[in-house]
Scaffold this active site. Sequence first.
Site, mmCIF file in Angstrom:
data_model
loop_
_atom_site.group_PDB
_atom_site.id
_atom_site.type_symbol
_atom_site.label_atom_id
_atom_site.label_comp_id
_atom_site.label_asym_id
_atom_site.label_seq_id
_atom_site.Cartn_x
_atom_site.Cartn_y
_atom_site.Cartn_z
ATOM 1 N N ASP A 155 0.890 -1.140 -0.066
ATOM 2 C CA ASP A 155 -0.098 0.049 -0.103
ATOM 3 C C ASP A 155 0.881 1.360 0.025
ATOM 4 O O ASP A 155 0.651 2.375 -0.708
ATOM 5 C CB ASP A 155 -0.839 0.127 1.250
ATOM 6 C CG ASP A 155 -1.862 -1.099 1.425
ATOM 7 O OD1 ASP A 155 -2.888 -1.171 1.172
ATOM 8 O OD2 ASP A 155 -1.138 -2.298 2.039
ATOM 9 N N ASP A 211 -0.380 -3.926 -4.290
ATOM 10 C CA ASP A 211 -1.226 -2.846 -4.421
ATOM 11 C C ASP A 211 -1.201 -1.991 -5.591
ATOM 12 O O ASP A 211 -2.119 -1.487 -6.339
ATOM 13 C CB ASP A 211 -1.249 -2.414 -3.026
ATOM 14 C CG ASP A 211 -2.020 -3.073 -2.095
ATOM 15 O OD1 ASP A 211 -2.619 -4.022 -2.358
ATOM 16 O OD2 ASP A 211 -1.820 -2.913 -0.741
HETATM 17 C C1 BDR Z 1 -2.991 -7.881 0.013
HETATM 18 O O1 BDR Z 1 -3.221 -8.074 1.325
HETATM 19 C C2 BDR Z 1 -2.467 -7.093 2.066
HETATM 20 O O2 BDR Z 1 -1.695 -7.842 3.096
HETATM 21 C C3 BDR Z 1 -1.553 -6.279 0.897
HETATM 22 O O3 BDR Z 1 -1.425 -4.946 1.003
HETATM 23 C C4 BDR Z 1 -2.347 -6.615 -0.154
HETATM 24 O O4 BDR Z 1 -3.236 -5.545 -0.408
HETATM 25 C C5 BDR Z 1 -2.502 -9.062 -0.782
HETATM 26 O O5 BDR Z 1 -3.342 -10.198 -0.874
HETATM 27 CA CA CA Z 2 -3.224 -3.595 0.972
#
Ligand code: BDR
Ligand code: CA
Length: 313
Positions: free
Chosen positions: A17, A241
Site C-alpha cells: 500500500d 497494491d
Molecule cells: C493484499 O493483502 C495485504 O497484505 C496487501 O497489502 C495486499 O493488499 C495481498 O493479499
Molecule cells: Ca493492502
Amino acid sequence: MTLPTPIILDCDPGHDDAMAILLAAANPAVELLGITTVSGNGSLEKVTYNALRMCAVANIVVPIAKGANDPLAGKASAAPTIHGATALDGAELPEPTFEISQLSAVELIAKLVSECDRKVTLIPTGPLTNIAMFLQAHPELHDRIEHISFMGGSTERGNWTPYAEFNIWADPEAADIVMRSGLPLIMSGLNITHQALATPEILDRISALDTKLARTVVDLLQFFATTYREVFGMPDPPVHDPVALAIVIDASVARLVSAPVAIELHGELTRGATAVDLYGTTGQAANVDVAMELDVEKFWNMMIDALKVLGKE
Ligand code: BDR
Ligand code: CA
C-alpha cells in the site's frame, strides 16, 4: 492535453500500500484527491499512522481520513506475519507532518467525489469495507464514479486461506456489495500481482537512485521479502497494491478480460474466495474486468519513475 484521472486511494498500509501511495502521488496521469484508510494489515490506528508517515517521508500533502475499524460482519484481524507489528516494519519513518481530516472515510470520499469536476476513480487496496459503506450511503454519487480498480481476490487460489486472498477474506460482505454494484470494476488479484516481484535487480535499480526515499523503500521491501520468504517460501515479494493503480495510469500495463466474479460468503472452507468465471460456465453476465498478465518492465519503470520524482532532495 488530457487531464489527469482524479483518484482516491483507500488503503491499509502495509508495505505494498505504501508503494501505491508513492505511485499515486507522483504519476502525472493521475491526480490524488485524497487517501482513506481501513483496518486490514493492521488496526485502523496503525495503518492511518503509516499512511501519514509515508506522506511525510515523500513530502506528500493530501487529505487523509480514517474509515472502518471492523469489517461489515465480525471483527478485524491483521497480518503481522507479513507486515510486522507496526504493519509497516523495516524502515525508520518520520513522524506525521499534518493532521488527519475530521471527516470519516465515507464522508471524505463523498465530499471529494461531489466536488470534483470529473468522474473519480476509486483505488481500494485493502478490505472493501469503506467502499461498500460509501456505495450504500451515497447511491446519488454512483454515476460520479469512473472505475473502482481494486487489489483483491484471484483467478486461482488464495494466500490467507487456501481459497481466499487477504483483502476479500477480511471483509467478504463488503466485497460482495462492490461486485454487485453495477459500477465498472477492475480486479487485480494474486494471479497478476504475483508477477510484480521486487527482485534483487529491482532493489538494485531503486538503490541506484541514491536518495533518502529510495533507501527507505529498499528497507521496506527487504523486510517484506523476508516475511514472504518465511511465510510463503517465495524468493521475492509481490508488490500487489500498485498494480491496481498502474492499470488506471496506463491500461496497456495489463491484459484484462471481462468475466463474472462472485464472492463466496458461506463456504466452510472457501469463505472470501472470488469465483471468477473465465469460461462462461455460470451463464452470469460479466461484472468485472479481470487483470491477467502484467507488463512487468512497464510496471517497474512506472514505480521507479515515481521514486525519482518524489525523491528529489
Ligand atoms: C493484499 O493483502 C495485504 O497484505 C496487501 O497489502 C495486499 O493488499 C495481498 O493479499
Ligand atoms: Ca493492502
